[in-house]
Design a protein around this motif. Structure first.
Motif, PDB file in Angstrom:
ATOM      1  N   UNK A 196       0.847  -1.204   0.000  1.00 55.89           N
ATOM      2  CA  UNK A 196       0.000   0.000   0.000  1.00 55.89           C
ATOM      3  C   UNK A 196       0.880   1.251   0.000  1.00 55.89           C
ATOM      4  N   UNK A 197       2.025   1.166   0.668  1.00 54.75           N
ATOM      5  CA  UNK A 197       2.989   2.281   0.615  1.00 54.75           C
ATOM      6  C   UNK A 197       3.451   2.499  -0.838  1.00 54.75           C
ATOM      7  N   UNK A 198       3.735   1.400  -1.523  1.00 56.08           N
ATOM      8  CA  UNK A 198       4.161   1.492  -2.931  1.00 56.08           C
ATOM      9  C   UNK A 198       3.072   2.151  -3.780  1.00 56.08           C
TER      10      UNK A 198
ATOM     11  N   UNK B  16       0.943   6.789  -6.768  1.00 59.22           N
ATOM     12  CA  UNK B  16      -0.147   7.705  -7.101  1.00 59.22           C
ATOM     13  C   UNK B  16       0.174   9.167  -6.787  1.00 59.22           C
ATOM     14  N   UNK B  17       1.030   9.373  -5.758  1.00 59.85           N
ATOM     15  CA  UNK B  17       1.229  10.758  -5.292  1.00 59.85           C
ATOM     16  C   UNK B  17       2.672  11.241  -5.316  1.00 59.85           C
ATOM     17  N   UNK B  18       3.614  10.333  -5.551  1.00 63.07           N
ATOM     18  CA  UNK B  18       5.026  10.739  -5.556  1.00 63.07           C
ATOM     19  C   UNK B  18       5.607  10.722  -4.152  1.00 63.07           C
ATOM     20  N   UNK B  19       6.913  10.523  -4.058  1.00 64.83           N
ATOM     21  CA  UNK B  19       7.510  10.319  -2.736  1.00 64.83           C
ATOM     22  C   UNK B  19       7.549  11.600  -1.914  1.00 64.83           C
TER      23      UNK B  19
ATOM     24  N   UNK C  43       7.007   9.433   8.046  1.00 64.01           N
ATOM     25  CA  UNK C  43       8.466   9.438   8.085  1.00 64.01           C
ATOM     26  C   UNK C  43       9.088   8.109   7.690  1.00 64.01           C
ATOM     27  N   UNK C  44      10.370   7.942   8.066  1.00 64.51           N
ATOM     28  CA  UNK C  44      11.065   6.697   7.707  1.00 64.51           C
ATOM     29  C   UNK C  44      12.022   6.230   8.801  1.00 64.51           C
ATOM     30  N   UNK C  45      11.687   6.550  10.063  1.00 70.33           N
ATOM     31  CA  UNK C  45      12.525   6.105  11.179  1.00 70.33           C
ATOM     32  C   UNK C  45      11.877   4.932  11.909  1.00 70.33           C
TER      33      UNK C  45
ATOM     34  N   UNK D  19      10.913   4.484  -6.410  1.00 72.15           N
ATOM     35  CA  UNK D  19       9.984   4.087  -5.348  1.00 72.15           C
ATOM     36  C   UNK D  19      10.332   2.704  -4.806  1.00 72.15           C
ATOM     37  N   UNK D  20      10.821   1.837  -5.675  1.00 67.81           N
ATOM     38  CA  UNK D  20      11.249   0.503  -5.236  1.00 67.81           C
ATOM     39  C   UNK D  20      12.353   0.632  -4.185  1.00 67.81           C
ATOM     40  N   UNK D  21      13.287   1.520  -4.432  1.00 66.69           N
ATOM     41  CA  UNK D  21      14.365   1.709  -3.466  1.00 66.69           C
ATOM     42  C   UNK D  21      13.811   2.211  -2.124  1.00 66.69           C
TER      43      UNK D  21
END
Ligand code: GLU
Length: 315
Positions: free
Chosen positions: A68-70, A75-78, A86-88, A225-227
């Motif tokens: 779902x994050x992918x 759909x909206x860009x990173x 976030x990403x912590x 986005x895969x990364x």
């Protein structure tokens, strides 16, 4: 030992290990057969091997979160998604109520607060198609049409009080829109998508194969986005075991409370395990043992300077 032989060896080795306890998060999940056990591998070029209860379907639960994050990223860009989540790693339980980072975002999209906000972003703008868009996207990764388990969905919707509390707080802090109840409903649907280990391994193999489904040839996610997805899986995919997982196993992975695990070896393959008995952190007991052993046997840790065993030794 080649991977096909290896998964049979690990299946036999661990099939009588009945330690751990099935999730009691909600009644329909607590009712599953605790002894089910299967392992699947799909290679980046589409070869597939399985052993055990490979026909058994189970709800995907948190293994849905990277997909779902992918979709939200697609759909909206990173940049847009990063403003919201976030990403912590948190070091907190996945369903803790609720901790925000210094930019007032849920910590990452693998804990429930971040995952629900992420799911709330899904939608191309066409009215009433969010569920279809989400299930369709997951199906592209799996290479077949997936369905939702209505009993699991209804049971979690009725009993998922912590998730209801989380969305009310997220709404209180203006981190969800007035549609927050619908967004949580979509999240419950997402967690109830039915898969078997072959599906999960194919979904993982799509990530391992640069975002292209090795069976259908469909491109599901672009390289940037895969990364992002693989990075989050490496650091936050395994609940409060994520740090130790990187230390010991060292590959992007995701676990769910139904007892599934996928691990992705970029460029090479994905491996999935299903075994519903969990340890105290919510990870499948047999799943963790199998993954740790596979990483050691084939030298899969991505930071190991020797690199993984050569493809001809594995396949
Ligand atoms: N549907 C579960 C929840 O939201 C998923 C939890 C999990 O698998 O970690 O609580």
């Amino acid at each position: 030992m080649k991977i096909e032989e290896c998964i049979h060896y690990l299946y036999e080795k661990y099939k009588n290990d009945l330690s751990g306890r099935v999730s009691h998060s909600f009644p329909a999940l607590a009712a599953v057969d605790p002894d089910l056990f299967s392992l699947s591998v799909v290679t980046a070029d589409g070869k597939s091997f399985s052993v055990g209860d490979k026909e058994s379907l189970f709800s995907i639960q948190s293994i849905s979160k990277p997909f779902s994050y992918a979709l939200a990223l697609k759909q909206h860009g990173s940049e847009f998604v990063e403003e919201k989540v976030g990403m912590e790693p948190t070091g907190e339980d996945y369903d803790s109520i609720i901790k925000l980072d210094d930019l007032n975002r849920p910590f990452n999209p693998m804990v429930n607060s971040g995952a629900i906000v992420t799911t709330g972003l899904i939608g191309s703008g066409v009215k009433n198609t969010k569920k279809d868009e989400l299930v369709g996207y997951f199906s592209d990764f799996a290479g077949r049409e997936l369905d939702i388990d209505q009993e699991i969905y209804a049971s979690e919707r009725e009993n998922g009080h912590k998730n209801w509390a989380i969305v009310h707080l997220l709404r209180h802090f203006n981190l969800m829109t007035k549609d927050f109840k619908d967004d949580l409903d979509l999240y419950f649907n997402q967690c109830s998508i039915l898969v078997n280990t072959e599906d999960l391994a194919m979904m993982g193999a799509t990530l391992a194969n640069g975002g292209v489904n090795p069976k259908t040839g469909k491109s599901c996610i672009d390289p940037k986005n895969l990364r992002h997805v693989l990075s989050i899986l490496l650091t936050c995919g395994m609940y409060n075991y994520s740090g130790e997982w990187v230390f010991d196993v060292g590959v992007p992975a995701k676990s769910g409370i139904s007892g599934g695990i996928i691990m992705i070896i970029p460029g090479l393959m994905a491996i999935s395990v299903y075994s519903p008995r969990l340890d105290k952190r919510g990870n499948s007991v047999r799943g963790i043992k199998v993954c740790e052993e596979l990483s050691n046997i084939y030298n899969l840790h991505i930071l190991d300077s020797a690199g993984p065993n050569s493809t001809k030794d594995i396949l």
